[in-house]
Design a protein around this motif. Structure first.
Motif, PDB file in Angstrom:
ATOM      1  N   ALA A 164     -10.155   7.461  -5.193  1.00  0.00           N
ATOM      2  CA  ALA A 164      -9.815   6.488  -5.950  1.00  0.00           C
ATOM      3  C   ALA A 164     -10.343   5.990  -4.948  1.00  0.00           C
ATOM      4  N   PRO A 165     -10.697   4.226  -5.552  1.00  0.00           N
ATOM      5  CA  PRO A 165     -11.107   3.139  -4.406  1.00  0.00           C
ATOM      6  C   PRO A 165      -9.826   2.315  -3.987  1.00  0.00           C
ATOM      7  N   ASN A 166      -9.010   2.337  -4.742  1.00  0.00           N
ATOM      8  CA  ASN A 166      -8.205   1.439  -4.453  1.00  0.00           C
ATOM      9  C   ASN A 166      -6.400   2.219  -4.869  1.00  0.00           C
ATOM     10  N   SER A 167      -6.368   3.845  -4.329  1.00  0.00           N
ATOM     11  CA  SER A 167      -5.293   4.339  -4.296  1.00  0.00           C
ATOM     12  C   SER A 167      -4.212   4.250  -3.680  1.00  0.00           C
ATOM     13  N   GLN A 168      -3.011   4.363  -3.612  1.00  0.00           N
ATOM     14  CA  GLN A 168      -2.024   4.497  -2.979  1.00  0.00           C
ATOM     15  C   GLN A 168      -0.908   4.997  -2.426  1.00  0.00           C
ATOM     16  N   PHE A 169      -0.701   5.796  -1.688  1.00  0.00           N
ATOM     17  CA  PHE A 169       0.049   6.601  -1.822  1.00  0.00           C
ATOM     18  C   PHE A 169       0.940   6.443  -0.359  1.00  0.00           C
ATOM     19  N   VAL A 170       3.017   7.090  -0.392  1.00  0.00           N
ATOM     20  CA  VAL A 170       3.461   7.044   0.631  1.00  0.00           C
ATOM     21  C   VAL A 170       3.914   8.605   0.954  1.00  0.00           C
ATOM     22  N   ILE A 171       4.033   8.093   2.829  1.00  0.00           N
ATOM     23  CA  ILE A 171       3.512   9.538   2.957  1.00  0.00           C
ATOM     24  C   ILE A 171       4.890   9.125   3.804  1.00  0.00           C
ATOM     25  N   PRO A 186       1.819  -3.654  -5.966  1.00  0.00           N
ATOM     26  CA  PRO A 186       2.563  -3.547  -5.516  1.00  0.00           C
ATOM     27  C   PRO A 186       4.276  -3.447  -6.188  1.00  0.00           C
ATOM     28  N   THR A 187       3.909  -3.742  -7.580  1.00  0.00           N
ATOM     29  CA  THR A 187       5.498  -3.412  -8.234  1.00  0.00           C
ATOM     30  C   THR A 187       6.107  -2.154  -8.241  1.00  0.00           C
ATOM     31  N   GLY A 188       5.063  -1.233  -8.411  1.00  0.00           N
ATOM     32  CA  GLY A 188       5.508  -0.104  -8.613  1.00  0.00           C
ATOM     33  C   GLY A 188       6.081   0.473  -6.542  1.00  0.00           C
ATOM     34  N   LEU A 189       5.025  -0.240  -6.177  1.00  0.00           N
ATOM     35  CA  LEU A 189       5.451   0.039  -4.265  1.00  0.00           C
ATOM     36  C   LEU A 189       6.829   0.261  -3.737  1.00  0.00           C
ATOM     37  N   ARG A 190       7.150  -1.394  -4.316  1.00  0.00           N
ATOM     38  CA  ARG A 190       8.778  -2.021  -3.932  1.00  0.00           C
ATOM     39  C   ARG A 190       9.487  -0.410  -4.512  1.00  0.00           C
ATOM     40  N   GLU A 191       9.095  -0.539  -6.555  1.00  0.00           N
ATOM     41  CA  GLU A 191      10.228  -0.075  -6.735  1.00  0.00           C
ATOM     42  C   GLU A 191      10.615   1.453  -6.320  1.00  0.00           C
ATOM     43  N   THR A 192       9.280   2.397  -5.508  1.00  0.00           N
ATOM     44  CA  THR A 192       9.790   3.223  -5.037  1.00  0.00           C
ATOM     45  C   THR A 192      10.201   3.255  -3.452  1.00  0.00           C
ATOM     46  N   LEU A 193       9.714   2.113  -2.394  1.00  0.00           N
ATOM     47  CA  LEU A 193      10.094   2.128  -1.587  1.00  0.00           C
ATOM     48  C   LEU A 193      11.888   1.571  -1.520  1.00  0.00           C
ATOM     49  N   GLY A 243      13.923   3.357  -4.032  1.00  0.00           N
ATOM     50  CA  GLY A 243      14.272   4.268  -4.014  1.00  0.00           C
ATOM     51  C   GLY A 243      15.044   5.599  -2.699  1.00  0.00           C
ATOM     52  N   LEU A 244      13.492   4.478  -2.128  1.00  0.00           N
ATOM     53  CA  LEU A 244      13.939   5.777  -0.792  1.00  0.00           C
ATOM     54  C   LEU A 244      14.771   5.373   0.050  1.00  0.00           C
ATOM     55  N   VAL A 245      14.566   4.338   0.288  1.00  0.00           N
ATOM     56  CA  VAL A 245      15.561   3.041   1.682  1.00  0.00           C
ATOM     57  C   VAL A 245      16.475   2.345   1.028  1.00  0.00           C
ATOM     58  N   GLY A 246      16.538   2.166  -0.297  1.00  0.00           N
ATOM     59  CA  GLY A 246      17.307   0.737  -0.749  1.00  0.00           C
ATOM     60  C   GLY A 246      16.984  -0.222  -0.692  1.00  0.00           C
TER      61      GLY A 246
END
Length: 258
Positions: free
Chosen positions: A30-37, A52-59, A61-64
């Motif tokens: 995908a041309p603009n995909s996003q992964f947290v590894i 970006p908003t979803g990424l912040r929520e994911t992070l 949830g992982l580290v507080g």
């Protein structure tokens, strides 16, 4: 990598894909995909489009949660344009006859760097009609610090086609400009015809056009040298070709999602 850090002003660690984009393709292409590894290489979260908003929520949830959250403005990123090596906007850009899509270009082994990069496209209806246009554009690599010296012989190319494929012009030469130096791409539109009775659809996928190009690359360090290089072109969609923005406007023509 170093140039990306310089132009973005970033101090974080970067991971860079190889020239074939194999990591990108392994993760779906995908041309603009996003992964947290995670540190063990496990994919914790995947999105087909960066959010970006979803990424912040994911992070979070992982580290507080982080309070207060860092804003983009606080990062102090200073995006710098590539160094201006020569004049741009002096070459008349071709107008595309309709929607175009990138096709596969294979640089052949060369003892010298490819100071000029080839981009090739065909009209979106070519595969159905067997008749249309092929765009070829020779773009200076901005990371290699070169420009055209218009006092030297202009770029010229030759194309060999397999039986069943025909281009309206098997050779071409860039126009001579009054400007002594510039950095605009050298672009051409060529009529293209495919006879499926000679080159079957099965054979078409593997058929290659052979393009040889002669050009002079001139560097700000003072040298100006002739180069001859070769590409093989397949008339199949390039998954990494991305799209083009601002083509036909002086100074435009950047690639996206490449």
């Amino acid at each position: 990598m170093a140039e990306a850090k310089r132009t973005l002003g970033s101090s974080i660690e970067w991971i860079c894909d190889n020239i074939k984009n194999e990591f990108k393709q392994a993760l779906g292409g995908a041309p603009n995909s996003q992964f947290v590894i995670d540190p063990d290489g496990k994919i914790i979260n995947a999105s087909s489009w960066s959010n970006p908003t979803g990424l912040r929520e994911t992070l979070a949830g992982l580290v507080g949660e982080v309070s207060p959250p860092t804003t983009v403005e606080e990062l102090g990123l200073k995006q710098l344009p590539p160094p201006r090596l020569a004049a741009t906007g002096v070459m008349v850009r071709p107008q595309m006859p309709g929607p175009m899509r990138a096709i596969v270009v294979k640089p052949q082994p060369s003892l010298s760097p490819y100071y000029v990069k080839l981009r090739a496209e065909i009209g979106s209806g070519f595969m159905q009609d067997g008749l249309g246009w092929m765009y070829i554009g020779f773009h200076l690599d901005p990371l290699l610090g070169v420009h055209w010296n218009n006092l030297a012989p202009p770029l010229q190319f030759r194309i060999k086609t397999p039986a069943g494929l025909c281009v309206a012009s098997s050779q071409g030469k860039a126009p001579v400009l009054k400007e002594e130096a510039d950095a605009d791409p050298r672009e051409f539109l060529l009529g293209l015809e495919w006879d499926s009775k000679i080159l079957s659809r099965t054979e078409f996928a593997d058929a290659e056009l052979i393009l040889e190009v002669d050009y002079y690359a001139c560097h700000n360090d003072g040298w100006c040298r002739p180069f001859q290089q070769r590409y093989h072109i397949q008339l199949m969609p390039d998954r990494n070709g991305g799209s083009v923005r601002s083509r036909g406007r002086p100074g435009g023509g950047g690639f996206r999602n490449r």
